[in-house]
Write a protein that holds these residues in place. Structure first.
Motif, PDB file in Angstrom:
ATOM      1  N   GLN A   1       0.848  -1.186   0.000  1.00 32.69           N
ATOM      2  CA  GLN A   1       0.000   0.000   0.000  1.00 32.69           C
ATOM      3  C   GLN A   1       0.891   1.245   0.000  1.00 32.69           C
ATOM      4  O   GLN A   1       1.711   1.428   0.880  1.00 32.69           O
ATOM      5  CB  GLN A   1      -0.901   0.005   1.243  1.00 32.69           C
ATOM      6  N   VAL A   2       0.686   2.090  -1.004  1.00 28.87           N
ATOM      7  CA  VAL A   2       1.466   3.326  -1.095  1.00 28.87           C
ATOM      8  C   VAL A   2       0.928   4.333  -0.088  1.00 28.87           C
ATOM      9  O   VAL A   2      -0.284   4.550   0.022  1.00 28.87           O
ATOM     10  CB  VAL A   2       1.391   3.914  -2.512  1.00 28.87           C
ATOM     11  N   GLN A   3       1.821   4.927   0.661  1.00 28.28           N
ATOM     12  CA  GLN A   3       1.458   5.988   1.588  1.00 28.28           C
ATOM     13  C   GLN A   3       2.401   7.164   1.401  1.00 28.28           C
ATOM     14  O   GLN A   3       3.600   6.974   1.197  1.00 28.28           O
ATOM     15  CB  GLN A   3       1.501   5.496   3.027  1.00 28.28           C
ATOM     16  N   THR A  23       7.487  12.023   2.096  1.00 26.42           N
ATOM     17  CA  THR A  23       8.118  10.716   2.239  1.00 26.42           C
ATOM     18  C   THR A  23       7.128   9.638   1.793  1.00 26.42           C
ATOM     19  O   THR A  23       5.980   9.622   2.236  1.00 26.42           O
ATOM     20  CB  THR A  23       8.545  10.464   3.683  1.00 26.42           C
ATOM     21  N   ALA A  24       7.599   8.786   0.905  1.00 29.67           N
ATOM     22  CA  ALA A  24       6.739   7.747   0.345  1.00 29.67           C
ATOM     23  C   ALA A  24       7.114   6.378   0.883  1.00 29.67           C
ATOM     24  O   ALA A  24       8.291   6.089   1.089  1.00 29.67           O
ATOM     25  CB  ALA A  24       6.861   7.753  -1.170  1.00 29.67           C
ATOM     26  N   SER A  25       6.113   5.563   1.095  1.00 30.98           N
ATOM     27  CA  SER A  25       6.348   4.177   1.472  1.00 30.98           C
ATOM     28  C   SER A  25       5.447   3.285   0.622  1.00 30.98           C
ATOM     29  O   SER A  25       4.412   3.727   0.121  1.00 30.98           O
ATOM     30  CB  SER A  25       6.054   3.947   2.955  1.00 30.98           C
ATOM     31  N   GLY A  26       5.886   2.061   0.429  1.00 32.08           N
ATOM     32  CA  GLY A  26       5.087   1.125  -0.345  1.00 32.08           C
ATOM     33  C   GLY A  26       5.366   1.162  -1.836  1.00 32.08           C
ATOM     34  O   GLY A  26       4.727   0.437  -2.606  1.00 32.08           O
ATOM     35  N   PHE A  27       6.329   1.990  -2.268  1.00 33.12           N
ATOM     36  CA  PHE A  27       6.700   2.017  -3.678  1.00 33.12           C
ATOM     37  C   PHE A  27       7.488   0.763  -4.013  1.00 33.12           C
ATOM     38  O   PHE A  27       8.427   0.426  -3.301  1.00 33.12           O
ATOM     39  CB  PHE A  27       7.575   3.230  -3.971  1.00 33.12           C
ATOM     40  N   ILE A  70      11.382  21.476  -7.644  1.00 30.18           N
ATOM     41  CA  ILE A  70      10.998  20.125  -7.233  1.00 30.18           C
ATOM     42  C   ILE A  70      12.193  19.205  -7.421  1.00 30.18           C
ATOM     43  O   ILE A  70      12.938  19.324  -8.397  1.00 30.18           O
ATOM     44  CB  ILE A  70       9.775  19.633  -8.035  1.00 30.18           C
ATOM     45  N   SER A  71      12.379  18.308  -6.472  1.00 28.24           N
ATOM     46  CA  SER A  71      13.484  17.361  -6.565  1.00 28.24           C
ATOM     47  C   SER A  71      13.117  16.102  -5.792  1.00 28.24           C
ATOM     48  O   SER A  71      12.122  16.077  -5.066  1.00 28.24           O
ATOM     49  CB  SER A  71      14.778  17.974  -6.017  1.00 28.24           C
ATOM     50  N   GLN A  72      13.923  15.087  -5.964  1.00 26.21           N
ATOM     51  CA  GLN A  72      13.644  13.842  -5.254  1.00 26.21           C
ATOM     52  C   GLN A  72      14.943  13.176  -4.855  1.00 26.21           C
ATOM     53  O   GLN A  72      15.968  13.312  -5.527  1.00 26.21           O
ATOM     54  CB  GLN A  72      12.797  12.901  -6.107  1.00 26.21           C
ATOM     55  N   ASP A  73      14.906  12.476  -3.747  1.00 27.33           N
ATOM     56  CA  ASP A  73      16.009  11.652  -3.295  1.00 27.33           C
ATOM     57  C   ASP A  73      15.475  10.223  -3.248  1.00 27.33           C
ATOM     58  O   ASP A  73      14.788   9.845  -2.302  1.00 27.33           O
ATOM     59  CB  ASP A  73      16.483  12.108  -1.909  1.00 27.33           C
ATOM     60  N   LYS A  74      15.779   9.477  -4.294  1.00 27.57           N
ATOM     61  CA  LYS A  74      15.213   8.139  -4.408  1.00 27.57           C
ATOM     62  C   LYS A  74      15.720   7.214  -3.310  1.00 27.57           C
ATOM     63  O   LYS A  74      15.008   6.313  -2.867  1.00 27.57           O
ATOM     64  CB  LYS A  74      15.526   7.560  -5.789  1.00 27.57           C
ATOM     65  N   ASN A  77      13.476   7.850  -0.592  1.00 26.79           N
ATOM     66  CA  ASN A  77      12.051   7.803  -0.957  1.00 26.79           C
ATOM     67  C   ASN A  77      11.352   9.116  -0.615  1.00 26.79           C
ATOM     68  O   ASN A  77      10.228   9.117  -0.086  1.00 26.79           O
ATOM     69  CB  ASN A  77      11.347   6.647  -0.252  1.00 26.79           C
ATOM     70  N   THR A  78      12.001  10.212  -0.914  1.00 25.81           N
ATOM     71  CA  THR A  78      11.479  11.511  -0.525  1.00 25.81           C
ATOM     72  C   THR A  78      11.451  12.475  -1.696  1.00 25.81           C
ATOM     73  O   THR A  78      12.412  12.564  -2.460  1.00 25.81           O
ATOM     74  CB  THR A  78      12.307  12.111   0.628  1.00 25.81           C
TER      75      THR A  78
END
Length: 122
Positions: A1-3, A23-27, A70-74, A77-78
Motif C-alpha cells: 500500500q502506497v502511503q 516521504t513515500a512508502s510502499g513504492f 521540485i526534486s527527489q532523493d530516491k 524515498n522523498t
C-alpha cells in the motif's frame, strides 16, 4: 500500500523560503511513479504546482517558475519542494500525489498525502 506523508509546512513572511518534504512508502519502484505537488485553499480547486514525470521531466506552474524547485532523493524515498520568494497568495494546504500515470497537473492521482499547511504573511 502506497502511503505519502508531507512535512515542512509552517508560517513564513513574504519573501521567505520553505522546503516541503513528501516521504513515500510502499513504492515497488520509485522510477515508475509520477510525483506532483498540489496546493489548495478552501473553496478553490486543487492547483498543480510542480511535477516530476515518470521519465524525469519536470514541469512547473507559470506562477512559481524560477522560485520553486521540485526534486527527489530516491534513496530516501522523498520528494521535495523548495519554495523561495513566497507570496501571501500562496498560503494554502500543500499536498503531494503519486501515480503510475503521468497525470501532470490533473488531480486524478491514486495516492495522496494528507497535506501540510503553508502560511505566508505580508
Amino acid at each position: 500500500q502506497v502511503q505519502l506523508a508531507e512535512s515542512g509546512g509552517g508560517s513564513v513572511q513574504a519573501g521567505g523560503s520553505l522546503t516541503l518534504s513528501c516521504t513515500a512508502s510502499g513504492f515497488t519502484d520509485w522510477n515508475t511513479y509520477c510525483m506532483t505537488w498540489f496546493r489548495q485553499v478552501p473553496g478553490k480547486e486543487r492547483e498543480g504546482v510542480a511535477t516530476i514525470a515518470i521519465y524525469g521531466r519536470t514541469m512547473y506552474a507559470d506562477s512559481v517558475k524560477g522560485r520553486f524547485t521540485i526534486s527527489q532523493d530516491k534513496a530516501k524515498n522523498t520528494l521535495y519542494l523548495q519554495m523561495d520568494s513566497l507570496k501571501p497568495e500562496e498560503t494554502a494546504m500543500y499536498y503531494c500525489a503519486a501515480d503510475r500515470i503521468d497525470w501532470w497537473f490533473v488531480a486524478k492521482y491514486n495516492y495522496w498525502g494528507r497535506g501540510t499547511q503553508v502560511t505566508v504573511s505580508s
